[in-house]
Design a protein around this motif. Sequence first.
Motif, PDB file in Angstrom:
ATOM      1  N   GLU A 276      -3.659  -8.687   7.824  1.00 52.44           N
ATOM      2  CA  GLU A 276      -3.032  -7.381   7.990  1.00 52.44           C
ATOM      3  C   GLU A 276      -2.009  -6.811   6.840  1.00 52.44           C
ATOM      4  O   GLU A 276      -2.112  -5.718   6.317  1.00 52.44           O
ATOM      5  N   SER A 277      -1.354  -7.858   6.156  1.00 51.53           N
ATOM      6  CA  SER A 277      -0.570  -7.514   4.943  1.00 51.53           C
ATOM      7  C   SER A 277      -1.109  -7.122   3.779  1.00 51.53           C
ATOM      8  O   SER A 277      -0.954  -5.900   3.042  1.00 51.53           O
TER       9      SER A 277
ATOM     10  N   LYS B 131      -2.739  -2.441   0.543  1.00 47.50           N
ATOM     11  CA  LYS B 131      -3.707  -1.356  -0.128  1.00 47.50           C
ATOM     12  C   LYS B 131      -3.024   0.055   0.184  1.00 47.50           C
ATOM     13  O   LYS B 131      -3.053   1.015  -0.658  1.00 47.50           O
ATOM     14  N   LYS B 132      -2.790   0.393   1.347  1.00 48.14           N
ATOM     15  CA  LYS B 132      -2.238   1.617   1.895  1.00 48.14           C
ATOM     16  C   LYS B 132      -1.202   1.931   1.184  1.00 48.14           C
ATOM     17  O   LYS B 132      -0.857   3.353   0.667  1.00 48.14           O
TER      18      LYS B 132
ATOM     19  N   ALA C 171      -9.875 -12.344  -1.182  1.00 49.23           N
ATOM     20  CA  ALA C 171      -9.709 -13.573  -2.012  1.00 49.23           C
ATOM     21  C   ALA C 171      -8.681 -13.303  -3.163  1.00 49.23           C
ATOM     22  O   ALA C 171      -7.609 -14.112  -3.418  1.00 49.23           O
ATOM     23  N   GLU C 172      -8.621 -12.188  -3.912  1.00 49.90           N
ATOM     24  CA  GLU C 172      -7.810 -11.790  -4.879  1.00 49.90           C
ATOM     25  C   GLU C 172      -6.274 -11.645  -4.158  1.00 49.90           C
ATOM     26  O   GLU C 172      -5.140 -11.984  -4.705  1.00 49.90           O
ATOM     27  N   ASP C 173      -6.443 -11.045  -2.909  1.00 45.97           N
ATOM     28  CA  ASP C 173      -5.213 -10.782  -2.370  1.00 45.97           C
ATOM     29  C   ASP C 173      -4.321 -12.123  -1.961  1.00 45.97           C
ATOM     30  O   ASP C 173      -3.280 -12.321  -1.848  1.00 45.97           O
TER      31      ASP C 173
ATOM     32  N   SER D 162      -2.595 -15.445  14.369  1.00 48.48           N
ATOM     33  CA  SER D 162      -2.474 -16.384  13.571  1.00 48.48           C
ATOM     34  C   SER D 162      -1.925 -16.010  12.016  1.00 48.48           C
ATOM     35  O   SER D 162      -2.061 -14.686  11.534  1.00 48.48           O
ATOM     36  N   THR D 163      -1.896 -16.931  11.148  1.00 46.93           N
ATOM     37  CA  THR D 163      -1.244 -16.773   9.785  1.00 46.93           C
ATOM     38  C   THR D 163      -2.455 -15.784   9.180  1.00 46.93           C
ATOM     39  O   THR D 163      -2.004 -15.118   8.292  1.00 46.93           O
ATOM     40  N   LYS D 164      -3.651 -16.539   9.498  1.00 42.24           N
ATOM     41  CA  LYS D 164      -4.649 -15.598   8.380  1.00 42.24           C
ATOM     42  C   LYS D 164      -4.787 -14.077   8.868  1.00 42.24           C
ATOM     43  O   LYS D 164      -5.143 -13.311   7.989  1.00 42.24           O
ATOM     44  N   GLN D 165      -4.752 -14.021  10.123  1.00 44.58           N
ATOM     45  CA  GLN D 165      -4.687 -12.234  10.625  1.00 44.58           C
ATOM     46  C   GLN D 165      -3.545 -11.958   9.884  1.00 44.58           C
ATOM     47  O   GLN D 165      -3.763 -10.582   9.368  1.00 44.58           O
ATOM     48  N   THR D 166      -2.395 -12.336  10.006  1.00 43.81           N
ATOM     49  CA  THR D 166      -1.112 -11.716   9.231  1.00 43.81           C
ATOM     50  C   THR D 166      -1.357 -11.314   7.958  1.00 43.81           C
ATOM     51  O   THR D 166      -1.021 -10.425   7.362  1.00 43.81           O
ATOM     52  N   SER D 167      -2.190 -12.395   7.275  1.00 37.33           N
ATOM     53  CA  SER D 167      -2.265 -12.148   5.813  1.00 37.33           C
ATOM     54  C   SER D 167      -3.348 -10.974   5.510  1.00 37.33           C
ATOM     55  O   SER D 167      -3.061 -10.073   4.431  1.00 37.33           O
TER      56      SER D 167
END
Length: 196
Positions: free
Chosen positions: A9-10, A15-16, A183-185, A2-7
């Motif tokens: 993941e990104s 962060k890395k 939330a910030e991301d 889903s789009t939320k899981q993709t966001s």
Amino acid sequence: MSTKQTSLESFLRKKKRLSEETEMSSTSKKRVTFNRQYHESYLKYGFVGTGDFHKPKPLCIVCSNQFSNEAMKPSKLLRHLNAKHPGVKDKSLEYFERKKREHEGQKKFMRATTLIKENALRTSYLVANRIAKAKIQFTIGEELILPATKDICRELLGEAAVEKIAHVPLSADTVTRRIEEIAEDIEAQLFERINA
């Protein structure tokens, strides 16, 4: 996915990537110099080569001090051995080979431990994201989710899985921090899309 899981993941990849860029920017300011290569004969001085193949650094396997590539000279390695470890300077090559094997075993253990911590951190973000979506108290992570997950793992997978689950940080404060970072991301991603 889903789009939320993709966001999410990104967010984790970003962060890395930021931590890697910070490391690279601090090393990019060095000047170009001659790089000495590690030779197996340096083991008799108690040193192994670590790091990049093109620019290895000597590591004392007695005290675990790492030196710069410029110190990869037999005279400097011998001076360290005589000055810092006079009790082992007359030891045989087998002694240093055994210390080298011990050091390699420790490296493997550290890699495995680091991998578990990275996976536990990732899991913590995923659970925090689910808690935020469900709009329930943040204490549910440590009061219900973690104990229930341990019970399930104990019954289905065994104690080894329970030990791995125990490394997942799910305290209320941790979940709060994770949700704030997510939330910030999301906000930053939204501004990027608006400005693009």
